[in-house]
Scaffold this active site. Structure first.
Site, PDB file in Angstrom:
ATOM      1  N   LYS A 169      -1.735  -2.282   7.354  1.00 19.25           N
ATOM      2  CA  LYS A 169      -3.083  -1.863   7.736  1.00 19.25           C
ATOM      3  C   LYS A 169      -3.471  -2.532   9.044  1.00 19.25           C
ATOM      4  CE  LYS A 169      -7.600  -1.098   5.599  1.00 19.25           C
ATOM      5  NZ  LYS A 169      -8.415  -1.311   4.373  1.00 19.25           N
ATOM      6  N   HIS A 219      -1.935   2.606  -5.900  1.00 24.39           N
ATOM      7  CA  HIS A 219      -2.678   1.430  -5.442  1.00 24.39           C
ATOM      8  C   HIS A 219      -2.978   0.452  -6.576  1.00 24.39           C
ATOM      9  CE1 HIS A 219      -4.715  -0.404  -2.027  1.00 24.39           C
ATOM     10  NE2 HIS A 219      -5.665  -0.782  -2.846  1.00 24.39           N
ATOM     11  N   HIS A 247      -4.319  -9.377   3.629  1.00 25.73           N
ATOM     12  CA  HIS A 247      -5.741  -9.240   3.930  1.00 25.73           C
ATOM     13  C   HIS A 247      -6.121 -10.089   5.135  1.00 25.73           C
ATOM     14  CE1 HIS A 247      -6.718  -8.046  -0.490  1.00 25.73           C
ATOM     15  NE2 HIS A 247      -6.398  -7.005   0.241  1.00 25.73           N
ATOM     16  N   ARG A 278      -0.837  -2.554  -6.793  1.00 21.44           N
ATOM     17  CA  ARG A 278      -1.264  -3.616  -5.867  1.00 21.44           C
ATOM     18  C   ARG A 278      -2.354  -4.461  -6.506  1.00 21.44           C
ATOM     19  NH1 ARG A 278      -1.441  -4.912  -0.357  1.00 21.44           N
ATOM     20  NH2 ARG A 278      -3.520  -5.322   0.502  1.00 21.44           N
ATOM     21  N   TYR A 303     -10.621  -9.092  -5.962  1.00 12.96           N
ATOM     22  CA  TYR A 303      -9.697  -9.127  -7.090  1.00 12.96           C
ATOM     23  C   TYR A 303     -10.075 -10.253  -8.045  1.00 12.96           C
ATOM     24  CZ  TYR A 303      -6.846  -6.085  -4.162  1.00 12.96           C
ATOM     25  OH  TYR A 303      -6.400  -5.047  -3.398  1.00 12.96           O
ATOM     26  N   ARG A 341       0.854  -1.181   0.000  1.00 12.32           N
ATOM     27  CA  ARG A 341       0.000   0.000   0.000  1.00 12.32           C
ATOM     28  C   ARG A 341       0.891   1.232   0.000  1.00 12.32           C
ATOM     29  NH1 ARG A 341      -2.136  -3.647   3.831  1.00 12.32           N
ATOM     30  NH2 ARG A 341      -4.248  -4.384   3.343  1.00 12.32           N
TER      31      ARG A 341
END
Length: 261
Positions: A142, A209, A235, A212, A244, A117
């Site tokens: 994150k 982004h 994630h 990614r 995705y 990110r």
């Protein structure tokens, strides 16, 4: 994030002129309706406001400041999905070929290879690279979760070339061009990518982004198991990674025509 929460809550109470315990579900609905009408925002933005209000009032209930959460009965605002399309392998190579400096080439290759990110990218130090293992340690991902990601051969070569060209003593992995060579911030990274893409003739809207997204979609296309893609991207939930996979419907259609015809 805290600043965004503060602004949203301050704007809400300034607009409604109501004390905490007097706010009703209809007050929430009316505020969201007027906000959308006056600012013409997207539904996803409006639902972001609803989420912030819901979090706040849920906390107030937990702290026994109010008896019930007035946002609980306000349904999620579902708008049309604005999927950010990834680049194809060809488009990625076009972007690479339009890099004019060692730093630009290293940024593009690193963003794709690591799938970091942009905030993670900006926070990296040179010491986070393990050259022997070809890995990158992201210390604050994150949710403040650490994870390990990877360097492919192209990213390793271009990153080494960029670092060897630097004359500064900054610990940051990527620094500004001008002295005293501060760490690059998120905005400067975005501006740099915009400058590179402005030289290209591709239809995809490219942001930091999107590299990614591209790494995830190309990995899935090439057969990487989705649970491994999940760990690669950091994630917490597989459902996030499945977004995705939705972008690969054209591949499924082509395979259907080949195998189910």
């Amino acid at each position: 994030t805290l600043a965004a929460y503060y602004r949203t809550l301050a704007n809400f109470f300034r607009a409604t002129h109501l004390p905490l315990e007097k706010v009703s579900t209809n007050d929430i609905r009316l505020y969201l309706f007027r906000y959308k009408s006056s600012r013409n925002v997207k539904d996803c933005t409006l639902d972001g406001l609803r989420t912030i209000l819901n979090s706040f009032f849920t906390w107030c209930v937990d702290e026994e400041m109010i008896a019930k959460n007035p946002v609980r009965r306000v349904e999620r605002i579902k708008g049309a999905d604005s999927e950010r399309l990834p680049m194809t392998a060809l488009e990625l190579e076009i972007v690479r070929q339009h890099c004019e400096t060692l730093r630009e080439k290293a940024m593009v290759d690193f963003l794709y290879s690591s799938a970091a990110r942009v905030s993670e990218f900006a926070a990296l130090n040179k010491s986070d690279i393990n050259w022997l293992e070809h890995t990158v340690r992201i210390r604050h991902g994150k949710g403040d979760k650490a994870r390990t990601t990877f360097l492919n051969a192209e990213a390793e070569v271009s990153l080494k070339a960029y670092l060897a060209s630097r004359q500064d003593d900054s610990d940051a992995l990527f620094v500004t061009i001008r002295a005293p060579h501060h760490r690059m911030g998120v905005k400067s990274i975005q501006d740099e990518i915009n400058e590179i893409v402005s030289r290209c003739s591709i239809s995809v809207h490219v942001t930091p982004h999107i590299f990614r997204h591209t790494a995830a979609s190309l990995a899935l296309q090439r057969g990487m198991p989705i649970d491994q893609v999940q760990r690669f991207l950091g994630h917490a939930k597989i459902e996030t990674t499945l977004r995705y996979a939705k972008l690969l419907n054209t591949d499924v259609k082509a395979s259907h025509g080949k195998y189910v015809a």
